[in-house]
Motif scaffolding. Sequence first.
Motif, PDB file in Angstrom:
ATOM      1  N   UNK A  81      -3.963   3.074  -1.346  1.00 10.77           N
ATOM      2  CA  UNK A  81      -4.331   4.537  -1.574  1.00 10.77           C
ATOM      3  C   UNK A  81      -4.961   4.721  -3.125  1.00 10.77           C
ATOM      4  N   UNK A  82      -4.364   4.205  -4.053  1.00  7.21           N
ATOM      5  CA  UNK A  82      -5.245   4.515  -5.514  1.00  7.21           C
ATOM      6  C   UNK A  82      -6.127   3.578  -5.878  1.00  7.21           C
ATOM      7  N   UNK A  85      -4.324  10.117 -13.051  1.00 10.01           N
ATOM      8  CA  UNK A  85      -4.079   9.259 -12.176  1.00 10.01           C
ATOM      9  C   UNK A  85      -4.507   7.950 -12.412  1.00 10.01           C
ATOM     10  N   UNK A 127       6.370  -4.158  -7.623  1.00 14.09           N
ATOM     11  CA  UNK A 127       5.404  -2.846  -7.143  1.00 14.09           C
ATOM     12  C   UNK A 127       4.596  -2.854  -8.303  1.00 14.09           C
ATOM     13  N   UNK A 134       1.408   0.414  -1.034  1.00 16.93           N
ATOM     14  CA  UNK A 134       0.846   1.636  -0.610  1.00 16.93           C
ATOM     15  C   UNK A 134      -0.025   2.049  -1.831  1.00 16.93           C
ATOM     16  N   UNK A 135       0.543   1.995  -2.872  1.00 13.31           N
ATOM     17  CA  UNK A 135      -0.535   2.498  -4.279  1.00 13.31           C
ATOM     18  C   UNK A 135      -1.714   1.444  -4.404  1.00 13.31           C
ATOM     19  N   UNK A 154      -2.778   6.149 -15.027  1.00 11.82           N
ATOM     20  CA  UNK A 154      -1.639   5.631 -14.760  1.00 11.82           C
ATOM     21  C   UNK A 154      -1.542   4.489 -13.994  1.00 11.82           C
ATOM     22  N   UNK A 155      -2.392   4.337 -13.213  1.00 11.46           N
ATOM     23  CA  UNK A 155      -2.579   3.112 -12.274  1.00 11.46           C
ATOM     24  C   UNK A 155      -2.736   1.981 -13.082  1.00 11.46           C
ATOM     25  N   UNK A 212      -0.286  -3.623  -9.227  1.00 10.75           N
ATOM     26  CA  UNK A 212      -1.108  -2.866  -9.579  1.00 10.75           C
ATOM     27  C   UNK A 212      -2.094  -3.657 -11.087  1.00 10.75           C
TER      28      UNK A 212
END
Lengths: 230, 245
Positions: free
Chosen positions: B104-105, B73, B149, B100-101, B76-77, B153
């Motif tokens: 949360x991430x 994870x 999106x 959201x990510x 991937x982020x 990140x």
Amino acid sequence: MPALDFSFYTWANISTYLLSGLYFSVSLTIAATIGGIALGTVIALMRLSGIKPLEYAALWYVNLLRSIPLVMVILWFFLLMPSAFYNLFPGDIGQKYRAEICALITFIIFEAAFFSEIVRAGIQSLPRGQTFAGQALGMTYAQNMRYIVLPQAMRNMLPVFLTQTIVLFQDTSLVYAIGAYDILKGFEIMGNTFGRRVETYIMAAVVYFIISFALSMLVKRLNEKIRILR
Amino acid sequence: MIEMKNVSKWYGATQVLNDCSLNIDKGEVVVVCGPSGSGKSTLIKTINALEPVQKGEIWVDGVAVHDRATNLPKLRSRVGMVFQHFELFPHLTVTDNLTIAQMKVLGRGQDEAKQRGLKMLERVGLTAHKDKFPGQLSGGQQQRVAIARALSMDPIVMLFDEPTSALDPEMVGEVLDVMVGLAAEGMTMMVVTHEMGFARKVSNRVIFMDVGGHILEDTSKDEFFGNIEARQPRTREFLNKILPH
Ligand SMILES: Nc1ncnc2c1ncn2[C@@H]1O[C@H](COP(=O)(O)OP(=O)(O)OP(=O)(O)O)[C@@H](O)[C@H]1O
Ligand SMILES: [Mg+2]
């Protein structure tokens, strides 16, 4: 056959005999739906976890409960649960509402088997790309379930949940087996009191019909809404 | 930045990646093309371990993707990915899709996430649509949101899997424009696409994959398009099919 006479359905009699029973039937339906979906979701997640022991436990749970008539589950639970269990509840609630507590727990256990299959179908029918997208953003398995997969699965399954709830509402009448005071029991007592059993069972059917029919109309409208959303 | 060494993958008995090796440096734009079923999607998905591999090594910014101990994870982020079918979350608004990510991430606060997300939305020219749901947008708009999106990140590399092939022709341009802009800014990109115009314009290298998961060619763009006679027969056959005559 004597002429039908509904004149004893006065407001006073209705509130004396029926309202608390109706209240119990409706509360039981709502509580068992919420509890059943919660437990059913856990079981569905176990079933899809990819961890063999959890998968098999969930599979057996579902298959077992789907193969036993609900009324037997209720009776067994009622007869086998030791009295000490009811002392776990505060005050004398446990002993006073034995039948009601027993009904709620068995309904949650039983309905969870059905709801878990609905949740599982909802999860599996989501396109795989949604899971990929969540993962690609760095979400863990749990986060992906919580924020991406389950909300969509639940939304898509809402009409099916409600359909199951209609069945559940009708099934609540089975609590007569352990003497809980539901709407049907209310009608029965009323019928015996006034010596009008035919009229009371007609009215009972009407009440069940109206509530179930209203719910299925709601399901129909929801289905149309969801079709538009997609 | 990305290094793949002798990667092989099977689905049951079928081999879908066959001894693939490649290297992508920081700031490079690499286009991957090849016939349907040759394993392009599989190849690009192995880079962020959406598809696990049975053999070989994959390194992203020094992190061993193939290593089972790697925190996937987290990796991937840092790797942005854009899908053929957009894969926006249909139950969330555009803004929530963007935040959201991050929240949360990456653990960003709501304000920070929103600020960052809306900045990226502005960059793809869709600020006016921030409160809509994905279903209310056109395909091209959805894909631009999907790019925003991923960019929210702050990825170190962007992976695109046929980002324009599900789009109506008139919407392809708006998505490619965003990608061209990204490349010009120096983003490291791996792009599976049949848009040879894009490859010509911005790529550094072109990789050609053939059925069975073979990397048949891996050459500079100028060599790939400028010296067609020197290409493998399979590549020429493929180019003949997709290039306008
Ligand atoms: N989950 C799967 N199980 C079994 N085989 C698969 C699976 N996913 C892909 N394949 C097979 O792997 C091969 C490569 O698929 P892949 O999607 O990577 O090809 P592609 O080059 O992206 O094709 P396209 O241009 O159609 O997107 C194909 O032969 C495909 O049938
Ligand atoms: Mg593909």
